[in-house]
Motif scaffolding. Structure first.
Motif, PDB file in Angstrom:
ATOM      1  N   GLU A  54       0.842  -1.200   0.000  1.00 30.23           N
ATOM      2  CA  GLU A  54       0.000   0.000   0.000  1.00 30.23           C
ATOM      3  C   GLU A  54       0.867   1.235   0.000  1.00 30.23           C
ATOM      4  OE1 GLU A  54      -2.693  -0.009   3.254  1.00 30.23           O
ATOM      5  OE2 GLU A  54      -3.595  -1.907   2.691  1.00 30.23           O
ATOM      6  N   LYS A  55       0.324   2.298  -0.586  1.00 34.00           N
ATOM      7  CA  LYS A  55       1.017   3.580  -0.526  1.00 34.00           C
ATOM      8  C   LYS A  55       0.835   4.151   0.866  1.00 34.00           C
ATOM      9  CE  LYS A  55       0.443   4.777  -5.356  1.00 34.00           C
ATOM     10  NZ  LYS A  55      -0.092   5.746  -6.305  1.00 34.00           N
ATOM     11  N   ARG A  56       1.911   4.685   1.405  1.00 31.76           N
ATOM     12  CA  ARG A  56       1.852   5.256   2.746  1.00 31.76           C
ATOM     13  C   ARG A  56       1.919   6.768   2.653  1.00 31.76           C
ATOM     14  NH1 ARG A  56       5.895   1.303   6.104  1.00 31.76           N
ATOM     15  NH2 ARG A  56       4.929  -0.616   5.411  1.00 31.76           N
ATOM     16  N   ALA A  57       1.090   7.390   3.448  1.00 33.54           N
ATOM     17  CA  ALA A  57       1.134   8.843   3.527  1.00 33.54           C
ATOM     18  C   ALA A  57       2.386   9.247   4.305  1.00 33.54           C
ATOM     19  CB  ALA A  57      -0.114   9.365   4.231  1.00 33.54           C
ATOM     20  N   PRO A  58       3.012  10.359   3.931  1.00 31.46           N
ATOM     21  CA  PRO A  58       4.193  10.781   4.692  1.00 31.46           C
ATOM     22  C   PRO A  58       3.809  11.177   6.114  1.00 31.46           C
ATOM     23  CG  PRO A  58       3.565  12.444   3.070  1.00 31.46           C
ATOM     24  CD  PRO A  58       2.685  11.260   2.840  1.00 31.46           C
ATOM     25  N   LEU A  59       4.721  10.918   7.033  1.00 31.48           N
ATOM     26  CA  LEU A  59       4.475  11.242   8.433  1.00 31.48           C
ATOM     27  C   LEU A  59       4.715  12.725   8.682  1.00 31.48           C
ATOM     28  CD1 LEU A  59       6.237   8.239  10.186  1.00 31.48           C
ATOM     29  CD2 LEU A  59       3.801   8.590   9.922  1.00 31.48           C
ATOM     30  N   GLY A  60       3.781  13.343   9.370  1.00 32.77           N
ATOM     31  CA  GLY A  60       3.932  14.737   9.752  1.00 32.77           C
ATOM     32  C   GLY A  60       4.612  14.854  11.107  1.00 32.77           C
ATOM     33  N   LEU A  61       4.784  16.080  11.560  1.00 31.48           N
ATOM     34  CA  LEU A  61       5.447  16.330  12.833  1.00 31.48           C
ATOM     35  C   LEU A  61       4.685  15.702  13.998  1.00 31.48           C
ATOM     36  CD1 LEU A  61       7.650  17.713  14.481  1.00 31.48           C
ATOM     37  CD2 LEU A  61       6.183  19.719  14.576  1.00 31.48           C
ATOM     38  N   TRP A  62       3.359  15.863  14.016  1.00 28.48           N
ATOM     39  CA  TRP A  62       2.556  15.303  15.102  1.00 28.48           C
ATOM     40  C   TRP A  62       2.555  13.784  15.064  1.00 28.48           C
ATOM     41  CZ3 TRP A  62       1.648  18.018  19.128  1.00 28.48           C
ATOM     42  CH2 TRP A  62       1.519  19.402  19.030  1.00 28.48           C
ATOM     43  N   ASP A  63       2.545  13.235  13.857  1.00 22.51           N
ATOM     44  CA  ASP A  63       2.627  11.772  13.737  1.00 22.51           C
ATOM     45  C   ASP A  63       3.926  11.251  14.343  1.00 22.51           C
ATOM     46  OD1 ASP A  63       0.196  11.570  12.351  1.00 22.51           O
ATOM     47  OD2 ASP A  63       1.189  11.903  10.428  1.00 22.51           O
ATOM     48  N   LEU A  64       5.036  11.919  14.022  1.00 22.70           N
ATOM     49  CA  LEU A  64       6.332  11.501  14.553  1.00 22.70           C
ATOM     50  C   LEU A  64       6.399  11.670  16.064  1.00 22.70           C
ATOM     51  CD1 LEU A  64       8.707  12.901  11.807  1.00 22.70           C
ATOM     52  CD2 LEU A  64       8.162  10.504  12.268  1.00 22.70           C
ATOM     53  N   LEU A  65       5.796  12.730  16.578  1.00 26.64           N
ATOM     54  CA  LEU A  65       5.788  12.955  18.019  1.00 26.64           C
ATOM     55  C   LEU A  65       4.996  11.865  18.746  1.00 26.64           C
ATOM     56  CD1 LEU A  65       6.610  14.855  20.337  1.00 26.64           C
ATOM     57  CD2 LEU A  65       4.425  16.017  20.001  1.00 26.64           C
ATOM     58  N   VAL A  66       3.811  11.572  18.244  1.00 28.11           N
ATOM     59  CA  VAL A  66       2.988  10.521  18.855  1.00 28.11           C
ATOM     60  C   VAL A  66       3.678   9.167  18.717  1.00 28.11           C
ATOM     61  CG1 VAL A  66       0.795   9.270  18.658  1.00 28.11           C
ATOM     62  CG2 VAL A  66       0.819  11.759  18.594  1.00 28.11           C
ATOM     63  N   LEU A  67       4.269   8.892  17.568  1.00 30.12           N
ATOM     64  CA  LEU A  67       4.996   7.643  17.366  1.00 30.12           C
ATOM     65  C   LEU A  67       6.168   7.533  18.340  1.00 30.12           C
ATOM     66  CD1 LEU A  67       5.389   5.053  15.693  1.00 30.12           C
ATOM     67  CD2 LEU A  67       6.791   6.413  14.144  1.00 30.12           C
ATOM     68  N   GLY A  68       6.888   8.626  18.531  1.00 27.63           N
ATOM     69  CA  GLY A  68       8.003   8.629  19.474  1.00 27.63           C
ATOM     70  C   GLY A  68       7.563   8.335  20.893  1.00 27.63           C
ATOM     71  N   VAL A  69       6.448   8.943  21.321  1.00 30.36           N
ATOM     72  CA  VAL A  69       5.930   8.683  22.667  1.00 30.36           C
ATOM     73  C   VAL A  69       5.493   7.223  22.792  1.00 30.36           C
ATOM     74  CG1 VAL A  69       4.049   9.228  24.267  1.00 30.36           C
ATOM     75  CG2 VAL A  69       5.284  11.074  23.123  1.00 30.36           C
ATOM     76  N   PHE A  70       4.823   6.704  21.770  1.00 25.41           N
ATOM     77  CA  PHE A  70       4.380   5.309  21.789  1.00 25.41           C
ATOM     78  C   PHE A  70       5.578   4.364  21.895  1.00 25.41           C
ATOM     79  CE2 PHE A  70       3.072   1.282  19.940  1.00 25.41           C
ATOM     80  CZ  PHE A  70       1.856   1.060  20.569  1.00 25.41           C
ATOM     81  N   VAL A  71       6.634   4.647  21.140  1.00 21.59           N
ATOM     82  CA  VAL A  71       7.836   3.809  21.179  1.00 21.59           C
ATOM     83  C   VAL A  71       8.477   3.860  22.564  1.00 21.59           C
ATOM     84  CG1 VAL A  71      10.202   3.615  20.300  1.00 21.59           C
ATOM     85  CG2 VAL A  71       8.300   3.865  18.705  1.00 21.59           C
ATOM     86  N   LEU A  72       8.594   5.050  23.140  1.00 18.16           N
ATOM     87  CA  LEU A  72       9.203   5.171  24.464  1.00 18.16           C
ATOM     88  C   LEU A  72       8.395   4.436  25.538  1.00 18.16           C
ATOM     89  CD1 LEU A  72      10.412   8.892  24.437  1.00 18.16           C
ATOM     90  CD2 LEU A  72      11.801   6.812  24.279  1.00 18.16           C
ATOM     91  N   VAL A  73       7.074   4.579  25.499  1.00 15.15           N
ATOM     92  CA  VAL A  73       6.226   3.887  26.470  1.00 15.15           C
ATOM     93  C   VAL A  73       6.329   2.371  26.284  1.00 15.15           C
ATOM     94  CG1 VAL A  73       3.826   3.489  27.152  1.00 15.15           C
ATOM     95  CG2 VAL A  73       4.655   5.823  26.818  1.00 15.15           C
ATOM     96  N   SER A  74       6.338   1.926  25.037  1.00 16.99           N
ATOM     97  CA  SER A  74       6.448   0.486  24.772  1.00 16.99           C
ATOM     98  C   SER A  74       7.791  -0.061  25.242  1.00 16.99           C
ATOM     99  CB  SER A  74       6.263   0.201  23.279  1.00 16.99           C
ATOM    100  OG  SER A  74       4.986   0.587  22.856  1.00 16.99           O
ATOM    101  N   LEU A  75       8.867   0.692  24.977  1.00 13.08           N
ATOM    102  CA  LEU A  75      10.176   0.247  25.440  1.00 13.08           C
ATOM    103  C   LEU A  75      10.229   0.184  26.959  1.00 13.08           C
ATOM    104  CD1 LEU A  75      12.536   2.167  22.987  1.00 13.08           C
ATOM    105  CD2 LEU A  75      12.109  -0.296  23.057  1.00 13.08           C
ATOM    106  N   ARG A  76       9.672   1.190  27.606  1.00  8.27           N
ATOM    107  CA  ARG A  76       9.658   1.205  29.072  1.00  8.27           C
ATOM    108  C   ARG A  76       8.853   0.027  29.624  1.00  8.27           C
ATOM    109  NH1 ARG A  76      11.472   1.472  33.922  1.00  8.27           N
ATOM    110  NH2 ARG A  76      10.298   2.675  35.428  1.00  8.27           N
ATOM    111  N   ALA A  77       7.730  -0.255  29.017  1.00  8.70           N
ATOM    112  CA  ALA A  77       6.868  -1.324  29.520  1.00  8.70           C
ATOM    113  C   ALA A  77       7.463  -2.708  29.293  1.00  8.70           C
ATOM    114  CB  ALA A  77       5.492  -1.240  28.870  1.00  8.70           C
ATOM    115  N   PHE A  78       8.070  -2.939  28.124  1.00 11.86           N
ATOM    116  CA  PHE A  78       8.458  -4.305  27.788  1.00 11.86           C
ATOM    117  C   PHE A  78       9.931  -4.621  28.019  1.00 11.86           C
ATOM    118  CE2 PHE A  78       4.482  -3.913  25.383  1.00 11.86           C
ATOM    119  CZ  PHE A  78       3.821  -4.963  25.989  1.00 11.86           C
ATOM    120  N   LEU A  79      10.812  -3.647  27.995  1.00 10.05           N
ATOM    121  CA  LEU A  79      12.207  -3.964  28.302  1.00 10.05           C
ATOM    122  C   LEU A  79      12.384  -4.331  29.769  1.00 10.05           C
ATOM    123  CD1 LEU A  79      14.234  -1.384  26.184  1.00 10.05           C
ATOM    124  CD2 LEU A  79      13.930  -3.829  25.773  1.00 10.05           C
ATOM    125  N   TRP A  80      11.495  -3.838  30.619  1.00  9.54           N
ATOM    126  CA  TRP A  80      11.567  -4.153  32.043  1.00  9.54           C
ATOM    127  C   TRP A  80      10.354  -4.952  32.499  1.00  9.54           C
ATOM    128  CZ3 TRP A  80      13.464   0.467  30.167  1.00  9.54           C
ATOM    129  CH2 TRP A  80      14.812   0.685  30.418  1.00  9.54           C
TER     130      TRP A  80
END
Length: 172
Positions: A54-80
């Protein structure tokens, strides 16, 4: 979408194939676990080739910010999710304290080669009614030499990545 479809097909086919092989051969062993994971890899490859790109829409600033927060929370939850402090096994969330011992018990029980359909390892003589998919997948990893804590971390991070991708595709 191809990556998510192939990852889900891999895990699903690995668990179902191992469940059937365990039922036919009265328990899991190293060759059966490798065969189950191999069938999962095959199913993942088929899903990769048959799922359209599928064609993907480019990520905007808010998308990257939300993605970054999601990644950090996921890393915090599952690495420990499970970690060692000296000779103690610890969990990050006190709500997981009882769950982790249950999951360790199920994973080690399946990996020990118990006949399928296994009895409940906690309630003597009772059939197992717990949904065993994730624990059976982790037992396949343990049989193949992946340490149980590392397998739980990998499975958790993989599930978080798939969840994040699905939420992004669903809601944008």
């Amino acid at each position: 979408m191809r990556s998510a479809a192939s990852a889900l097909a891999f895990v699903f086919a690995s668990v179902i194939a191992s469940l059937l092989l365990g039922a036919v051969f009265h328990g899991l062993s190293t060759p059966l676990a490798v065969a189950g994971l191999g069938l999962g890899i095959f199913a993942g490859a088929v899903a990769w080739r048959t799922t359209p790109e599928e064609k993907r829409a480019p990520l905007g600033l808010w998308d990257l910010l939300v993605l970054g927060v999601f990644v950090l929370v996921s890393l915090r939850a599952f690495l420990w999710v499970v970690f060692y402090r000296g000779d103690e096994i610890c969990v990050l969330s006190p709500n997981n304290l009882g769950d982790m011992s249950l999951h360790f018990n199920f994973i080690r029980n399946f990996a020990s080669g118990v006949p399928f359909w296994p009895e409940n390892p906690i309630l003597s003589g009772a059939p197992l009614t717990y949904p065993l998919g994730a624990d059976l997948f982790n037992s396949l990893l343990e049989i193949c030499g992946v340490e149980i804590r590392r397998g739980l971390v990998w499975a958790g991070l993989g599930g978080a990545a798939l969840t994040g991708f699905a939420l992004w595709r669903w809601g944008g």
